[in-house]
Design a protein around this motif. Structure first.
Motif, PDB file in Angstrom:
ATOM      1  N   THR A 530       0.861  -1.180   0.000  1.00 13.83           N
ATOM      2  CA  THR A 530       0.000   0.000   0.000  1.00 13.83           C
ATOM      3  C   THR A 530       0.897   1.230   0.000  1.00 13.83           C
ATOM      4  OG1 THR A 530      -0.117   0.042   2.410  1.00 13.83           O
ATOM      5  CG2 THR A 530      -1.834  -1.185   1.274  1.00 13.83           C
ATOM      6  N   TYR A 531       0.315   2.388  -0.242  1.00 18.02           N
ATOM      7  CA  TYR A 531       1.121   3.604  -0.332  1.00 18.02           C
ATOM      8  C   TYR A 531       1.584   4.064   1.048  1.00 18.02           C
ATOM      9  CZ  TYR A 531      -0.404   3.999  -5.146  1.00 18.02           C
ATOM     10  OH  TYR A 531      -0.624   3.764  -6.468  1.00 18.02           O
ATOM     11  N   GLN A 560      -3.339  11.942   0.275  1.00 17.50           N
ATOM     12  CA  GLN A 560      -1.984  11.403   0.388  1.00 17.50           C
ATOM     13  C   GLN A 560      -1.024  12.562   0.611  1.00 17.50           C
ATOM     14  OE1 GLN A 560      -2.303   9.211  -3.300  1.00 17.50           O
ATOM     15  NE2 GLN A 560      -2.166   7.274  -2.219  1.00 17.50           N
TER      16      GLN A 560
ATOM     17  N   GLN B 227      12.067   1.706  -2.946  1.00 19.41           N
ATOM     18  CA  GLN B 227      10.929   2.501  -3.371  1.00 19.41           C
ATOM     19  C   GLN B 227      11.362   3.961  -3.543  1.00 19.41           C
ATOM     20  OE1 GLN B 227       7.679   1.926  -0.672  1.00 19.41           O
ATOM     21  NE2 GLN B 227       6.167   2.495  -2.209  1.00 19.41           N
ATOM     22  N   PHE B 229       9.975   8.060  -5.094  1.00 20.32           N
ATOM     23  CA  PHE B 229       8.755   8.876  -5.159  1.00 20.32           C
ATOM     24  C   PHE B 229       8.945  10.034  -6.120  1.00 20.32           C
ATOM     25  CE2 PHE B 229       9.318   6.830  -1.126  1.00 20.32           C
ATOM     26  CZ  PHE B 229       8.073   6.319  -0.815  1.00 20.32           C
ATOM     27  N   ASP B 239       3.123   6.008 -11.710  1.00 19.65           N
ATOM     28  CA  ASP B 239       2.653   6.092 -10.342  1.00 19.65           C
ATOM     29  C   ASP B 239       3.590   7.054  -9.624  1.00 19.65           C
ATOM     30  OD1 ASP B 239       1.302   5.696  -8.049  1.00 19.65           O
ATOM     31  OD2 ASP B 239       1.607   3.530  -7.948  1.00 19.65           O
ATOM     32  N   SER B 241       4.812   6.608  -6.877  1.00 18.43           N
ATOM     33  CA  SER B 241       5.752   5.805  -6.114  1.00 18.43           C
ATOM     34  C   SER B 241       6.035   4.526  -6.885  1.00 18.43           C
ATOM     35  CB  SER B 241       5.128   5.498  -4.758  1.00 18.43           C
ATOM     36  OG  SER B 241       5.838   4.479  -4.136  1.00 18.43           O
ATOM     37  N   ARG B 349      -1.023   1.161 -11.353  1.00 20.43           N
ATOM     38  CA  ARG B 349      -1.613   1.488 -10.058  1.00 20.43           C
ATOM     39  C   ARG B 349      -2.158   0.264  -9.319  1.00 20.43           C
ATOM     40  NH1 ARG B 349      -4.804   6.344 -12.832  1.00 20.43           N
ATOM     41  NH2 ARG B 349      -5.020   4.613 -14.280  1.00 20.43           N
ATOM     42  N   ARG B 352       0.155  -1.096  -6.039  1.00 21.68           N
ATOM     43  CA  ARG B 352       0.091  -0.651  -4.655  1.00 21.68           C
ATOM     44  C   ARG B 352      -1.346  -0.396  -4.185  1.00 21.68           C
ATOM     45  NH1 ARG B 352       5.071   0.024  -6.483  1.00 21.68           N
ATOM     46  NH2 ARG B 352       4.154   1.089  -8.249  1.00 21.68           N
TER      47      ARG B 352
END
Lengths: 813, 372
Positions: A530-531, A560, B227, B229, B239, B241, B349, B352
């Motif tokens: 998940t983010y 977010q 990861q 961003f 995305d 991320s 998408r 995640r």
């Protein structure tokens, strides 16, 4: 950026060969910058020629089709099937023979159309790609000479349009015009690069200028982003359409021709990469052009009729009264060229790239001009730009003449010099891993207009000003030029030789791996991601009080906008969504939670955690599976955690004690080394109700950092096998219905005779809600002897007495 | 030749017996008796259906008062020659009958057990997966799977696997990597900044390079997967991320030719097949020269795989490495992109979203090449 091969040839000593044209896209991609595509422009027109329709007959099998017999230039005839309603006998039309390939990829082949073979095709303007009309066949009129090829008839020069990826040339301001691309071609292909706008040309054209002062002096104020500003006043211009050759070139690379003056501006920019601006000089108020910081709140209506509001960080080109141009980005509507303009002022300037980028970004206005200035243009380019524009104005408006000399203010251009780079040829070869001779190096660099001097192993390179604006200062920069022009693909790949060194995997990564091995295989859990970004709304939905203080300055959305303070809210959210599709599932995530750091040195602390969730829509117990997963998992991770009652005594809990999402009773904490290693909790039914999740849900959490810190400290202790038999003893005791089994076990653990090898609960039995009996089993033994009957009896009695004393009397009857 | 059991042997013995009794039939009526006994035995045996009937048969023929014993009793009255022949025959008869009885006994016993088993029949096709018991798939997220695969490939080649924080500062994410003030990557459009204006979410895994060098000295080779961003609007292919894998190799005299060899080896490990590579000049502030490495298999389409280059001398200095003595290559790989390519996933998408309908399709532990 679109580039025309014909235009490139203006800068080459000879035309490109057919093969070079065919391969130019790949060549540029492999040696210069990525090419997104190459499109032949007008090439098909060479094949298509003027024919006369001799006879029209009906198609035997179709009402809407007709058969046209056409006469070709050589007198022969062909019969084609045609569906257009406008054809008439005697009409002269474009005819494409079989084998013609069209820009859309279509290749004409002999095939039957409703039973009749068509020997070619008559074309509409749209099919020729010279217009939009596809309603009928293009009528070329009776004057069109029979057999004339269409490119000649229409005076279209077949061209090759190369689409260079803009992102691939962000570091190369010199490649934003045809001259720069041609220079690269000169280094890669047979024709040599030849610059028509060199020093001799500059001197020649400057001679054509008057020597008196410019009617519009230029002044650069401090605190602007101006590096230099040239201006030239020209009179007697006439605004009219530009000539066809210029219109064609602009159209080929995707620009719409407007009028001669605007077109000259665009033409020069595309040709040599230098943007310029033209004013209607009569609109300049007062006595001078001033380059100054914009005033706060100053506004300007731009050429595209939008209005921008400026601040003191922006630079404007202004007259005595008002701003006329947002520097480097776009000119104002009012002072621009109109149909009646006859006196102009040509501006060519250089601006600091960072400032242009900032203003352009803030205003949301990106133009061909700002795009180039952002890359860092060569300050020496602006003089060429203004003079080339002047040359074209003279060419297109023969009556035009310059008024006064070039006006300039800004840095002393003669003082802008580049420092030479000295490198070792041997080292360069070592960096590239190839054998580049000094001759090859010299040739490559010279072709790219670098100054080269070689003395033995020492190479001294003078960087041309058009390459120097972007940090060209290391031998590695020189190596890149040499390497890419030959092509890295021409190097022989060689295995690197590396010393053997043991690798110690990071404890945290090893732990994460073990968790990911264990959970799917032993607990049948499914991993999700998940983010790490969450929003305040989600946190409050999950009753999370710590709102997360690591907030972003520029979030994409309020949902977010901050780092998650815990894995719990996002997993609960994922569970809520999945509960719509599945009645029962086990889910886990290995991720980080983020916390503001209390220390001065660190801004934030990232905590590596595991979260697991067990969901049962039918109301089965999800809590025990969580506990029964975590306990062996801790063991697998080498962290012997104690499963204890959740209380304020445990420091740094993963679930805050006051979290209202926690079930009041079904919760447990795992501790070791005096730390909280994990937690298990069923989710409170009220929270589930508010989330519209039916059934029951429990979660578990593990703090991996705490385990990683202690990683490897646990060792197993081997006990030699006993040669003597052990014996077991079962007894059933009475327990209070709401008492915890853990207390019974802890009472048993406190029975510390050295002969006790093991103690476990065997069964539990509740005949009525008030009655509860538990059978426990103890193993007795010794490593030195077989226990005697008397000793065993004594041990058994003493266990019973111990249990009785702790509130667990032996069941009677 | 090996026979499967006593039954065939017994039949064989009977055969010998028949042959013999034919030649001596006239000589002694006892031989006829043997004949009839064995015929009678065969009949009784085949009609005995349970253990009780079988023990009666045994009693009748081999018991103390059974037919074979009776014939044995008559042996005394024969002359020695006949006694020897007949005696031997009787002996064979007795052991043959015994063997047959035992065989029949175990047959009956197995039939009885099977009878019992059939009454307590369990459906052997019954298994958990046929029942609706909620979601039973278990396994790892596809990103985890591909990361493990990549990390293992690098580990086998002697690379360390490193890690770093997601929340970085300006120095590690930009300055140390020679990303100047004016670089677009520093714009708000591309980077998530925290409210203090100094910290950010790392925009690439290259910062792991910088942190990794802090307590290491060349020669080094390590990778940093993780990861990253980007403050960009999301769509099907983008995305905010995603995962990258960054790596470097620093030693004396490391060259572009080494990088090319390494890249080819890496791709062949990932795809488990021969690949061709090609390079394109490219620009990354932290390398010089910078190149993109593409690959293709079997003359197919070129696929962009690796951003790479020789570590910029200024970055080497930031890493505390003497750029006069050492050189090195660095490379970065888009992990999400590789994954989308491998499974032809239509929307990044999903990765995640936390949606189990997506993740469960990758359950189990799959291995193998990446089709492209």
């Amino acid at each position: 950026m679109l580039v025309s091969a014909n235009w490139i040839e203006d800068f080459l000593t000879s035309p490109l060969s057919e093969t070079e044209r065919a391969n130019i896209g790949e060549k540029l991609t492999l040696h210069v910058a990525e090419v997104d595509g190459v499109k032949a422009h007008g090439e098909h027109l060479k094949n298509i020629s003027v024919v006369r329709i001799e006879k029209i007959e009906p198609h035997p099998n179709a009402d809407k089709l007709r058969l046209a017999t056409v006469q070709l230039g050589d007198g022969s005839t062909q019969k084609v099937v045609c569906g257009a309603p406008n054809i008439q006998e005697g009409m002269r039309v474009p005819y494409a023979p079989l084998g013609t390939s069209f820009p859309n990829g279509l290749v004409l082949e002999a095939k039957k159309i409703r039973g009749v073979v068509s020997e070619g095709m008559l074309c509409s303007a749209a099919e020729l790609e010279i217009g939009d009309d596809h309603s009928g066949i293009l009528d070329l009129g009776q004057d069109a000479p029979l057999g004339k090829a269409m490119h000649e008839l229409l005076e279209i020069n077949p061209d090759l349009v190369i689409d260079i990826d803009n992102k691939a040339i962000t570091h190369r301001p010199d490649l934003w015009g045809h001259r720069g691309i041609a220079r690269e071609c000169g280094a890669l292909l047979t024709p040599e690069f030849s610059d028509p706008y060199g020093p001799i040309w500059l001197a020649d054209i400057e001679k054509k200028l008057p020597t008196n002062e410019s009617p519009v002096p230029v002044r650069v104020e401090p605190d602007t982003c101006c590096i230099g500003y040239f201006g030239l006043a020209v009179d007697n211009v006439r605004v009219e359409p530009s000539p066809k050759w210029m219109q064609d070139r602009l159209a080929a690379v995707g620009l719409r021709p407007i009028n001669n003056l605007v077109d000259i501006g665009n033409y020069v920019m595309l040709e040599i990469g230098g943007p310029l601006h033209m004013f209607d000089r009569t609109k300049i108020q007062g006595s001078e052009i001033v380059i100054r910081p914009a005033k706060d709140g100053e506004s300007l209506e731009l050429l595209d009729e939008s209005t921008v509001h400026l601040s003191t960080n922006d630079t404007v080109v202004a007259d005595s009264n008002r701003a006329l141009v947002v520097a480097g980005i776009m000119g104002g509507e009012e002072s621009g060229i109109s149909d009646t303009t006859s006196q102009i002022f040509i501006e060519a300037a250089t601006w600091e790239r960072t400032a242009i980028r900032k203003t352009s970004t803030r205003l949301g206005v990106r133009t061909d001009s700002s795009q180039r200035f952002e890359k860092g243009l060569d300050p020496h380019l602006m003089k060429t730009t203004v003079l080339r524009a002047f040359e074209l104005v003279l060419q297109l408006c023969p009556g035009a003449k310059a008024v006064g000399k070039l006006a300039y203010d800004g840095e002393d251009l003669a003082s802008i010099k580049t420092s030479p780079i000295t490198c070792s040829i041997e080292k360069m070869n070592k960096l590239l891993g190839g054998e580049f001779s000094s001759a090859e190096i010299q040739k490559t660099l010279s072709k790219l207009e670098f100054g080269v001097a070689i003395d033995g192993d020492t190479l001294t390179v003078a960087v041309p000003t058009f390459r120097a604006t972007r940090e060209f200062e290391h031998p590695a920069d020189v190596a890149e030029e040499v390497g890419r022009i030959r092509g890295y693909g021409n190097l022989v790949p060689a295995p690197p030789i590396a010393p053997i060194s043991p690798i110690d995997p990071l404890p945290i990564l090893r732990l994460e791996r073990k968790v990911r091995e264990f959970l799917p295989l032993h607990g049948r859990f499914l991993e999700v991601q998940t983010y790490p970004l969450v929003g305040e709304k989600l946190l409050s939905q999950m009753l999370w009080k710590e709102t997360g203080s690591l907030v972003l300055k520029n979030p994409l959305s309020v949902e977010q906008d901050r780092m998650r303070p815990s894995l719990v809210p996002s997993l609960l959210s994922a569970i809520r969504e999945n509960a719509k599709n599945f009645d029962k599932f086990r889910i886990f995530e290995v991720a980080r939670s983020y916390h503001p750091s209390s220390g001065e040195e660190q801004y934030a602390r990232e905590s590596r955690e595991v979260i697991i969730g067990v969901y049962e829509a039918d109301g089965s117990d999800p809590f025990r599976p969580v506990i029964d997963t975590l306990e062996p998992l801790f063991e697998f991770l080498g962290a012997p955690a104690q499963c204890v009652a959740t209380s304020e005594k445990v420091p740094h809990p993963l679930l805050p004690l006051d979290w209202e999402g926690r079930h009041p009773f079904a919760t447990r904490t795992f501790t070791a080394y005096g730390k909280c290693l994990g937690e298990a909790a069923e989710i409170h039914p009220s929270l589930l109700r508010s989330l519209k999740i039916k059934g029951r849900l429990a979660i578990g959490l593990i703090n991996l950092d705490a385990i990683a810190e202690r990683s490897g400290s646990e060792k197993s202790h081997y006990q030699p096998l006993s040669r003597f038999p052990s014996s077991s003893f079962d007894c059933t005791v009475v327990m209070q219905p709401k008492d915890e089994l853990e207390s019974l076990m802890s009472a048993l653990r406190k029975f510390k005779e050295k002969e006790v090898l093991d103690r476990k609960i065997v069964t539990e039995f509740c005949p009525t809600p008030e009655e509860r009996y538990v059978t426990v089993r103890l193993h007795f033994g010794s490593s030195t002897e077989t226990l005697s009957g008397e000793r065993l009896k004594a041990l058994e009695d003493s266990v019973l007495k111990h249990l009785d004393k702790n509130g667990y009397p032996l069941k009677t009857g | 030749m090996k026979f499967p059991g006593g039954f065939i042997c017994a039949r064989h013995s009977f055969g010998a017996l028949f042959q013999f009794s034919q030649t001596l039939a006239i000589l002694s009526p006892m031989l006829e008796n043997i004949d009839s006994i064995q015929q009678e035995f065969e009949q009784s045996l085949s009609s005995a259906r349970d253990k009780k009937a079988l023990s009666e048969v045994k009693q009748n023929f081999l018991g103390k008062k059974g037919q074979v014993s009776a014939l044995m009793g008559q042996l005394k009255s024969l002359d020695p020659d006949e006694r020897k022949v007949i005696g031997e025959k009787l002996h064979i008869l007795r052991s043959t009958l015994d063997e047959k009885l035992q065989q029949r006994f175990s047959d009956i016993e197995r039939d009885e057990v099977n009878e019992k088993l059939s009454s307590s029949w369990q459906d052997p096709s019954r298994r958990g997966s046929l029942f609706s018991r909620g979601l039973e798939d278990a396994g790892l997220h596809p990103i985890t799977q591909i990361l493990h695969e990549l990390e293992d490939i690098f580990s086998r080649m002697g690379f360390e696997v490193l890690d770093g924080p997601h929340i970085e500062d300006d120095f590690h994410n930009f300055t140390a990597l020679n990303i100047p003030e004016a670089h677009p990557a520093r714009d708000l459009q591309d980077t998530f900044w925290f409210e203090d204006g100094k910290h950010l979410l790392r925009t690439h895994t290259s910062c792991i390079q910088i942190r990794g060098m802090k307590n290491r000295k060349p020669p080094v080779k390590y990778i940093g997967p993780g990861q990253v961003f980007r403050c960009e609007r999301t769509d099907q292919w983008h995305d905010f991320s995603f995962f990258q894998l960054e790596g470097l190799f620093i030693d004396k005299d490391v060259s572009v030719a080494h990088l090319l060899y390494f890249a080819k080896t890496l791709f062949e490990e990932i795809f488990k097949s021969k690949v061709e590579i090609r390079t394109r000049p490219s620009y990354f502030p932290f390398v010089e020269p910078g190149l993109e490495i593409d690959m293709r298999r079997d003359g197919g389409k070129w696929v962009e795989m690796l951003g790479s280059g020789m570590i910029h001398p200024r970055v080497l200095e930031h890493l505390g490495v003497d750029s006069e003595v050492y050189s090195g290559f660095a490379f970065g790989l888009g992990v999400d992109r590789l994954l989308l390519m491998r499974h032809a996933i239509e929307d990044i998408r999903h990765l995640r979203s936390g949606d189990l309908r997506f993740v469960k399709q990758f359950s189990g532990f799959r291995a193998g090449g990446i089709p492209c």
